[in-house]
Design a protein around this motif. Sequence first.
Motif, PDB file in Angstrom:
ATOM      1  N   UNK A  60       0.867  -1.173   0.000  1.00 36.34           N
ATOM      2  CA  UNK A  60       0.000   0.000   0.000  1.00 36.34           C
ATOM      3  C   UNK A  60       0.903   1.221   0.000  1.00 36.34           C
ATOM      4  N   UNK A  61       0.606   2.142  -0.895  1.00 31.56           N
ATOM      5  CA  UNK A  61       1.439   3.333  -0.998  1.00 31.56           C
ATOM      6  C   UNK A  61       0.669   4.487  -1.605  1.00 31.56           C
ATOM      7  N   UNK A  62       1.403   5.469  -2.084  1.00 32.33           N
ATOM      8  CA  UNK A  62       0.796   6.671  -2.640  1.00 32.33           C
ATOM      9  C   UNK A  62       1.381   6.980  -4.011  1.00 32.33           C
ATOM     10  N   UNK A  63       0.562   7.640  -4.833  1.00 32.44           N
ATOM     11  CA  UNK A  63       1.021   8.133  -6.122  1.00 32.44           C
ATOM     12  C   UNK A  63       1.950   9.311  -5.848  1.00 32.44           C
ATOM     13  N   UNK A  64       3.189   9.233  -6.361  1.00 32.36           N
ATOM     14  CA  UNK A  64       4.167  10.297  -6.100  1.00 32.36           C
ATOM     15  C   UNK A  64       4.451  11.147  -7.330  1.00 32.36           C
ATOM     16  N   UNK A  65       4.135  10.650  -8.532  1.00 30.32           N
ATOM     17  CA  UNK A  65       4.383  11.427  -9.740  1.00 30.32           C
ATOM     18  C   UNK A  65       3.509  10.891 -10.862  1.00 30.32           C
ATOM     19  N   UNK A  66       3.032  11.790 -11.696  1.00 30.07           N
ATOM     20  CA  UNK A  66       2.274  11.442 -12.895  1.00 30.07           C
ATOM     21  C   UNK A  66       3.048  12.022 -14.073  1.00 30.07           C
ATOM     22  N   UNK A  67       3.719  11.157 -14.824  1.00 26.54           N
ATOM     23  CA  UNK A  67       4.539  11.599 -15.948  1.00 26.54           C
ATOM     24  C   UNK A  67       3.616  11.806 -17.142  1.00 26.54           C
ATOM     25  N   UNK A  68       3.652  13.014 -17.688  1.00 25.25           N
ATOM     26  CA  UNK A  68       2.772  13.382 -18.798  1.00 25.25           C
ATOM     27  C   UNK A  68       3.469  13.188 -20.135  1.00 25.25           C
ATOM     28  N   UNK A  69       2.666  13.013 -21.174  1.00 30.48           N
ATOM     29  CA  UNK A  69       3.190  12.891 -22.531  1.00 30.48           C
ATOM     30  C   UNK A  69       3.828  14.216 -22.927  1.00 30.48           C
ATOM     31  N   UNK A  70       5.044  14.134 -23.449  1.00 36.61           N
ATOM     32  CA  UNK A  70       5.768  15.349 -23.829  1.00 36.61           C
ATOM     33  C   UNK A  70       5.169  15.969 -25.081  1.00 36.61           C
ATOM     34  N   UNK A  71       5.246  17.293 -25.162  1.00 36.23           N
ATOM     35  CA  UNK A  71       4.778  18.006 -26.343  1.00 36.23           C
ATOM     36  C   UNK A  71       3.272  18.222 -26.391  1.00 36.23           C
ATOM     37  N   UNK A  72       2.582  17.935 -25.311  1.00 35.76           N
ATOM     38  CA  UNK A  72       1.132  18.111 -25.249  1.00 35.76           C
ATOM     39  C   UNK A  72       0.849  19.165 -24.177  1.00 35.76           C
ATOM     40  N   UNK A  73      -0.056  20.119 -24.452  1.00 38.63           N
ATOM     41  CA  UNK A  73      -0.369  21.135 -23.432  1.00 38.63           C
ATOM     42  C   UNK A  73      -0.789  20.479 -22.118  1.00 38.63           C
ATOM     43  N   UNK A  74      -0.353  21.055 -21.013  1.00 41.02           N
ATOM     44  CA  UNK A  74      -0.591  20.465 -19.691  1.00 41.02           C
ATOM     45  C   UNK A  74      -2.074  20.247 -19.405  1.00 41.02           C
TER      46      UNK A  74
END
Length: 136
Positions: A60-74
């Motif tokens: 059991x843990x926590x989400x620490x980062x969500x890596x987004x697709x590069x080159x796409x507006x946030x």
Amino acid sequence: KSVPLKFVGTDSTSGLLFLKALVEADSKIKFEPATLGDDNLKLGQTVMEITGQIRNKVSIGRVTDLIMKEGVPAASSTVVLIKTDFGIKDNVVGSPLINLSGDLVGVRITAFDLAAEGFIPSKVIKDAITALPKAQ
């Protein structure tokens, strides 16, 4: 007991491999499909992983980062990798990441560079399943 498997296909974009368990209709072994959750994960959200090489283990843990697709507006960006605070000891590629509602929200992957260690989000899995040949 072992169950024979049939190769269904692969997704070259995500690297996912799909297999189908071949069980007889009258078999005592029953499979229930996982519910694929949405990708509305938040930083700090509690998640679980079922894993283990030698014996079964639940982390059991926590989400620490969500890596987004590069080159796409946030604002419209697509999550391509989920990072958690799970330790990496005894983790198995293909282990499910589950939210507290019991939905599958990701599958563990790894790469040669550990920067890509994490989970493929369920949207990527849904897209890959949709792209599989239909006659399976």
